[in-house]
Design a protein around this motif. Sequence first.
Motif, mmCIF file in Angstrom:
data_model
loop_
_atom_site.group_PDB
_atom_site.id
_atom_site.type_symbol
_atom_site.label_atom_id
_atom_site.label_comp_id
_atom_site.label_asym_id
_atom_site.label_seq_id
_atom_site.Cartn_x
_atom_site.Cartn_y
_atom_site.Cartn_z
ATOM 1 N N VAL A 1 44.461 49.732 43.185
ATOM 2 C CA VAL A 1 43.566 48.882 42.400
ATOM 3 C C VAL A 1 43.322 47.557 43.117
ATOM 4 O O VAL A 1 42.189 47.049 43.159
ATOM 5 C CB VAL A 1 44.164 48.646 40.997
ATOM 6 C CG1 VAL A 1 43.375 47.583 40.248
ATOM 7 C CG2 VAL A 1 44.171 49.941 40.205
ATOM 8 N N VAL A 2 44.396 46.988 43.707
ATOM 9 C CA VAL A 2 44.246 45.728 44.432
ATOM 10 C C VAL A 2 43.321 45.898 45.624
ATOM 11 O O VAL A 2 42.437 45.075 45.881
ATOM 12 C CB VAL A 2 45.632 45.212 44.877
ATOM 13 C CG1 VAL A 2 45.492 44.026 45.819
ATOM 14 C CG2 VAL A 2 46.455 44.817 43.668
ATOM 15 N N VAL A 3 43.523 46.987 46.376
ATOM 16 C CA VAL A 3 42.684 47.232 47.547
ATOM 17 C C VAL A 3 41.230 47.411 47.136
ATOM 18 O O VAL A 3 40.305 46.872 47.773
ATOM 19 C CB VAL A 3 43.193 48.474 48.315
ATOM 20 C CG1 VAL A 3 42.212 48.864 49.418
ATOM 21 C CG2 VAL A 3 44.569 48.191 48.907
ATOM 22 N N GLU A 4 41.004 48.151 46.052
ATOM 23 C CA GLU A 4 39.628 48.368 45.587
ATOM 24 C C GLU A 4 38.973 47.055 45.178
ATOM 25 O O GLU A 4 37.798 46.807 45.486
ATOM 26 C CB GLU A 4 39.645 49.345 44.413
ATOM 27 C CG GLU A 4 38.253 49.693 43.901
ATOM 28 C CD GLU A 4 38.312 50.673 42.744
ATOM 29 O OE1 GLU A 4 37.241 50.981 42.197
ATOM 30 O OE2 GLU A 4 39.428 51.112 42.398
ATOM 31 N N GLU A 5 39.746 46.181 44.503
ATOM 32 C CA GLU A 5 39.188 44.897 44.082
ATOM 33 C C GLU A 5 38.886 44.008 45.284
ATOM 34 O O GLU A 5 37.860 43.314 45.323
ATOM 35 C CB GLU A 5 40.164 44.202 43.129
ATOM 36 C CG GLU A 5 39.659 42.893 42.564
ATOM 37 C CD GLU A 5 38.436 43.069 41.684
ATOM 38 O OE1 GLU A 5 37.751 42.060 41.430
ATOM 39 O OE2 GLU A 5 38.172 44.208 41.243
#
Length: 379
Positions: free
Chosen positions: A179-183
């Motif tokens: 999720v962090v990478v996607e954000e």
Amino acid sequence: MSKLIPLAAAAVLGLIGVAEIALDGAFSRAPAAPVAVLAAVVAGAVIAAWLPVAGTAVVATGFPIATVGGLTGPTGVVVLAFFLAPGWAGYRQPPRRSWAAPLAAQVMASLGTWIAGRAAGSTVAGLGAMAWENLFFGLLAWGAWGVGIVARRLRERADLLARLAAAQDAERTARERAVVVEERQRIARDMHDAVAHSLSVMVLQLGAVRSTLPSGTPQADMLLGVERLGRESVRELRALLGMLRAEPDPTAQPSLARLAELVAEVRAAGLPVQMHIHGDVVSLPRALDASAYRVVQEALTNVLRHAGTVPTTVAVRRDAGRVTVVVENEPGAPGRVGTGGGHGLVGMRERVAMFDGEFAASARADGGFLVRAGFPVTA
């Protein structure tokens, strides 16, 4: 650790057997048979540390040894070991391998009761006592083995639950990281669309305006400088956006704890660097830690750029409430003097000012250069 349990049991059984022989008057008057029984029990317990089934069989020989030696039945230590040894075998080994332990104990119990019955005579009462003792010790051995199997399965279930919990934690961490990478990638795309594109258009428009002016005029030269600065800014912005798109690596974050890696890199580039660290530079606030690392990095880069591969010293000191960073280099070779057009010193000064620290950068009298940064560390 698993071997210590039967070894400790052997020591405890030995002490109990010695106490039994000393306190029982019949045993103390004729100790040969009780001592032989105790030796078999202790030896079997020691063997059970490596071979649980074989150890159980040796322990169970205490029963026929007792009856052969003239005792009317097994000693107290044999009865206790009859329960512990099959249970240990069932706990340490799977049922398909450990079932022989209670069987061996029951066979030895049957042999011991048969020998005792032969000595007492085959009366109805004697046969009944033999049958009861055989049943009692058989149930004791098989029951203890069942308890060991239950304990083994409880342990296996606990291990399985622990592994499942660890797997769930790892999966949750992976999802959170995704999720962090996607954000980060979404932010990078938005910044690229909103900022990098507009800045690129501005640079192109500056180039178009400059092309309409006569070359060599002050206005054309000024626009050329602005255009170059804009192109450099676009490259730096795209590099930053590329870092945002990449998955973060916690071990690659700037930190004084990684200062040795930085020094190794510049040494590989030919710069002879000596590093000195005094005090604890690991447990620093994260932002301050990163800024101090960047000051050292930029200072070493400036040494390579403006002085060349000259002897350089990096010193980091952690005192009470303060971290001081000093980078000092010897005079550079003739002709290796920077143009002074970079922003390295300005960037270092701003990093230190963020923490209300002190920054100084000046040339030494012998032609070398000194960079000193002090960061206050608040509790």
